[in-house]
Design a protein around this motif. Structure first.
Motif, PDB file in Angstrom:
ATOM      1  N   UNK A 410     -49.288  22.682  35.280  1.00  0.00           N
ATOM      2  CA  UNK A 410     -50.701  22.943  35.575  1.00  0.00           C
ATOM      3  C   UNK A 410     -51.594  21.854  34.990  1.00  0.00           C
ATOM      4  N   UNK A 411     -51.208  21.328  33.816  1.00  0.00           N
ATOM      5  CA  UNK A 411     -51.985  20.235  33.225  1.00  0.00           C
ATOM      6  C   UNK A 411     -51.964  19.009  34.125  1.00  0.00           C
ATOM      7  N   UNK A 412     -50.827  18.791  34.784  1.00  0.00           N
ATOM      8  CA  UNK A 412     -50.699  17.621  35.651  1.00  0.00           C
ATOM      9  C   UNK A 412     -51.615  17.698  36.873  1.00  0.00           C
ATOM     10  N   UNK A 413     -52.147  18.893  37.176  1.00  0.00           N
ATOM     11  CA  UNK A 413     -53.076  18.993  38.303  1.00  0.00           C
ATOM     12  C   UNK A 413     -54.408  18.305  38.013  1.00  0.00           C
ATOM     13  N   UNK A 419     -56.854  22.447  32.622  1.00  0.00           N
ATOM     14  CA  UNK A 419     -56.343  21.665  31.495  1.00  0.00           C
ATOM     15  C   UNK A 419     -56.869  22.227  30.179  1.00  0.00           C
ATOM     16  N   UNK A 420     -58.142  22.560  30.132  1.00  0.00           N
ATOM     17  CA  UNK A 420     -58.739  23.039  28.883  1.00  0.00           C
ATOM     18  C   UNK A 420     -58.168  24.401  28.486  1.00  0.00           C
ATOM     19  N   UNK A 421     -57.983  25.267  29.471  1.00  0.00           N
ATOM     20  CA  UNK A 421     -57.405  26.576  29.152  1.00  0.00           C
ATOM     21  C   UNK A 421     -55.956  26.422  28.706  1.00  0.00           C
ATOM     22  N   UNK A 422     -55.208  25.495  29.314  1.00  0.00           N
ATOM     23  CA  UNK A 422     -53.815  25.261  28.934  1.00  0.00           C
ATOM     24  C   UNK A 422     -53.720  24.773  27.495  1.00  0.00           C
TER      25      UNK A 422
END
Length: 912
Positions: A410-413, A419-422
């Protein structure tokens, strides 16, 4: 039911023309039509009046004319007139009395519909004068041969109880209502149960008005199969309040109500679930419990096919059920997968339940589903989905690596909020599995520049600080955050301060300049939390780096997935209220019942105001409960235990000869009502002032000794101190600061100390205080943490503020307000104490208490006691209600006092 809604059920579709009239002088024309000799014109006129009433016009001036139309054999016209009376009788009570004879006559009519209509209307007219005439017709209708009349009369008893409870009890209507439980008609039984339930809910005691035994339960279960759906709900609720005598009886009841799970009405299903969930706690037969578990699954899943509003209520109840018994729905996790067209509140609730049902067997399906949710368009839902993946990693350790891989995908999206929630949830994963997934830190650092939300930035800073020894450029990364330190959110500032201190403790040679910079910035800010933490770190690092390492780098408790579960006792209470508002709010009824329903609670002692004497009639004393005291974390991070109030030579205790106060589990001193409050009752000519106590001994104050007290002068609070310099050096540059406290006490002016204070010198200081600061619950409630700075450093001590200094001069409460307030206060805010060795008569007590802003509302002689009822208002608009019971006698060598502190109007602000 609202009169406006009723009117539409009476007027027919063809009567729409009555709603469109806009004539001038309409009331005058209607008056003429209502007095017409033709029945048709009178009927049409009443329809026009009802139509005007329905759209909000004031037609109360036509009350006498409409009343004249009551004498009719036309059932339709009679219904319309009765509807008008229900709406306007309260505003015209004297004219409404004229309808009594017609009501009484109609209650004995040969037509049961008219009898029921008359008794229903009399019950809906909330006028005390009419209630008195209702008794005889109501008693006759309760014994009527027609079941329709009896079931209407049963509901009327509940309405009459709401208007005049004492009248219902005196007339014996409750006993007659209980007799209807044995009626042969099931609708009558259902309405009797409904009426008793309503009366129980509105009664001051809240205790059941009918004692349920196995015989009564058997009658209700027989009626369950034949009555309407809402009657079934009341019966099931009554069964839920019944405790079976043995396990076999519980199993028998469960078997008889299981068919209700297939009912079309969702409320019937949930009421049945409530009974089964309660009885499953009683039944020990594992095979029978498993059978019930299997039976509960289909109806709960079926509720998810309802419209969104009902679905949400069902989901909130299911959330409670799966917390108690997840095995009921453990194989139905797919039922909670989100549909694309679900409203956001449904999506979020389904997501929460889905995570609760996640296990080793289904986590593969759940993760695939959650990953799909990460590409949704609803930002809140995507955030919750990403956070749910982190919860899965924490909950199922065997699949944590797969969860982390999903988060990295999901970060790679590169979607910013994803990204911040991850990053936020990966921080929790690191806390759950330390030293296991450090290999992904490099990937997280690549996203550093895209983080703009405080929680995400704070989480990333925590990760850098926690693993600073493994990140080569940790100092550079943290320094990048430090450049805009003043503009950062306080959450980020606190994490940055701690992270840089961690970096310094792990790699001191590389970060000495960095730590000095952040400590300087932190201690110069206006935020007390950040400033205090900066000073503490500064002192730790300068005094004992080894101790600092033990404090800052200590092992942290592992994070748990069960952190969001309800407390077990609260969960059990909520399960007893399934299908009610409590199960939707996930709060006990006591948390919102008074605000929502306006229900009055009984007085802790049985008294009422007398209009003639303006006094109180006391009858009995109930046992009181302890007032809870909530623990509070030491915000300054140092040893701040109360110093114990050692009395020094400057002020001697006025109560040194008095015996100690009888304590419960918490003392009067904990509430600031110990010796100082006793002294407020003693024979002193002026408002009481506590003697000065030793707050800071010279050994702990680096030579500075402080004796102090708090006084109230001219309706202002002052902190009076005697400062003595027992060191060999002069002291200067004095300043003072308070930590957040229960009453928002802060210095109103800077501390003025003659500077410098020479060795062996002493000075008196009077500091004006204000109660406009931030509020933070403390233990005890009147505890105050103080930091005083001078040329040798920052010194810390605690002291207890006597509660009487918060008493204001406008605490005289109105008698009626006092009574209504006392009724509404919860019993858990009541505390009782007995004070010994008080040789004062009531007159002196009243005088001395008034000098200390404790005002007497009423005084009553009861048996062998004088009883004083008093009110106190605190500076932050909190109220305390007091009862003092003084034994009578020829002399008062020893007097026992019972003081009831029945809480404060806004005490939740401190205790919750």
């Amino acid at each position: 039911m609202l009169p406006h809604a009723v009117s539409f059920s009476i007027l027919k579709t063809g009567d729409a023309k009555y709603f469109t009239t806009t004539k001038k002088g309409e009331v005058f024309e209607l008056k003429a039509e209502l007095n017409s000799d033709k029945k048709e014109r009178r009927r049409d006129a009443v329809k026009k009046v009802i139509a005007a009433m329905t759209v909000g016009k004031d037609v109360s001036a036509l009350f006498p004319d409409v009343l004249n139309c009551m004498q009719t054999d036309n059932l339709e016209l009679k219904k319309l007139v009765y509807l008008y009376l229900m709406n306007y009788a309260k505003s015209q009570p004297d004219l409404a009395i004229m309808a009594i004879n017609t009501f009484v006559k109609d209650s004995g009519d040969a037509n049961p519909l008219i009898r029921a209509l008359a008794i229903r209307t009399m019950g809906c007219i909330r006028v005390d004068k009419i209630s008195e005439y209702l008794c005889d017709p109501l008693r006759n209708c309760l014994k009527d041969n027609d079941p329709y009349v009896k079931k209407t009369a049963a509901v009327c008893v509940a309405k009459l109880y709401d208007i005049n409870p004492q009248l219902v009890e005196d007339q014996g209507f409750l006993d007659e209502l209980k007799e209807l439980l044995s009626d042969s008609n099931q609708m009558v039984v259902a309405n009797a149960v409904a009426a008793l339930s309503e009366i129980t809910d509105s009664s001051p005691s809240g205790t059941p008005l009918v004692w349920m035994d196995s015989t009564a339960i058997n009658k209700l279960l027989i009626a369950l199969n034949e009555c309407a759906e809402w009657g079934q709900i009341f019966i099931l609720d009554s069964v839920a309040n019944y405790t079976p005598q043995h396990e076999l009886e519980a199993q028998s009841i469960c078997e008889r109500i299981i068919p209700r799970l297939a009912h079309a009405n969702a409320a019937v299903k949930l009421s049945t679930v409530k009974v089964l969930m309660k009885y499953m706690e009683i039944i020990t037969d594992a095979e029978f419990v498993n059978m019930l578990t299997r039976k509960l699954t289909p109806p709960l899943v079926t509720l998810l096919a309802s419209e969104p509003e009902l679905q949400y209520v069902a989901l909130r109840n299911i959330n409670l059920i799966v917390q108690k018994r997840p095995e009921i729905l453990k194989r139905e996790v797919k039922a909670f997968f989100v549909n694309y067209n679900d409203p956001i509140y449904i999506k979020l609730e389904k997501l929460d339940i889905m995570i609760r049902l996640t296990s080793k067997e289904n986590i593969g399906q759940v993760l695939s589903e959650l990953k799909e949710y990460g590409s949704e368009v609803d930002v809140d839902f995507v955030r919750k989905s990403v956070r749910a993946i982190g919860r899965c990693a924490i909950k199922v350790e065997e699949f944590s690596e797969r969860c982390v891989t999903t988060l990295l995908e999901l970060i790679q999206t590169k979607v910013n909020y994803v990204v911040q929630e991850a990053v936020v949830v990966i921080k929790d994963v690191f806390r759950k599995y330390p030293n296991k997934y450090e290999g992904i830190i490099g990937i997280l650092c690549e996203c550093l520049d895209t983080l703009d939300e405080p929680e995400a930035r704070a989480s990333m800073i925590w990760i850098i600080g926690e693993y600073a020894e493994r990140i080569d450029n940790a100092g550079d990364l943290l320094e990048g955050f430090l450049h805009g330190f003043a503009d950062e959110n306080i959450q980020v500032q606190l994490q940055l301060l701690t992270a840089i201190v961690k970096l310094f403790l792990k790699r001191p040679s590389e970060s000495q300049e960095l730590v000095q910079q952040v400590l300087s910035l932190a201690t110069q800010t206006d935020n007390p939390d950040l400033r205090d933490r900066g000073f503490i770190y500064w002192r730790l690092l300068s005094a004992d780096p080894a101790a600092a390492k033990e404090v800052v780098l200590s092992e942290k408790p592992l994070i748990l997935d069960e952190m969001d579960l309800l407390e077990p006792s609260l969960l059990d209470e909520l399960l007893c209220h399934i299908s009610s508002l409590a199960s939707v709010y996930h709060k006990p009824p006591s948390a919102f019942m008074d605000e929502v329903s306006g229900q009055r609670k009984a007085l802790p002692i049985g008294f009422q105001f007398s209009e003639e004497t303006s006094s109180l009639d006391a009858q009995s004393i109930d046992s009181s409960e302890e007032c809870p005291v909530v623990e509070v974390e030491d915000l300054l991070g140092v040893d701040m235990a109360p110093t114990g109030f050692e009395y020094g030579p400057i002020g001697q205790s006025a109560t040194s000869g008095e015996s100690s106060v009888d304590l419960l589990s918490s003392s009067l001193d904990e509430l600031g009502l110990g010796n100082p409050f006793l002294c407020a009752l003693s024979a002193i000519p002026a408002p009481y002032s506590s003697p000065k106590a030793l707050w800071l001994p010279a050994a702990k104050g680096k030579g500075l000794e402080i004796y102090g007290t708090f006084v109230r002068k001219n309706q202002e609070i002052y902190m009076e101190m005697t400062l003595t310099n027992q060191s060999t050096d002069a002291l200067s540059d004095f300043a003072i600061q308070f930590n957040k406290n229960s009453f928002g006490v802060i210095p109103a002016l800077p501390l003025q100390v003659p500077s410098p204070l020479p060795p062996n010198g002493s000075c008196e200081v009077s500091l004006l205080l204000s109660t406009t600061g931030s509020i933070q619950k403390t233990n005890p409630l009147n505890n105050l943490q103080v930091a005083i700075k001078n040329s040798v450093g920052v010194l810390y001590f605690t002291c207890l503020i006597p509660m009487h200094v918060f008493f204001t001069g406008d605490g005289q409460m109105d008698r009626r307000v006092f009574l209504s307030t006392w009724k509404e206060l919860p019993a858990q805010h009541e505390v009782q104490y007995t004070l010994e060795n008080m040789a004062l008569n009531p007159d002196i007590v009243v005088q001395k208490m008034k000098q200390n802003n404790v005002f007497t509302i009423a005084r009553q002689h009861v048996e062998d006691h004088d009883v004083l009822y008093q009110s106190i208002k605190l500076t932050n608009n909190l109220w305390i209600l007091v009862e003092i019971r003084i034994p009578l006698g020829e002399s008062f060598p020893t007097v026992s006092w019972l003081i009831f502190f029945v809480g404060a109007l806004s005490m939740n602000r401190i205790l919750s």
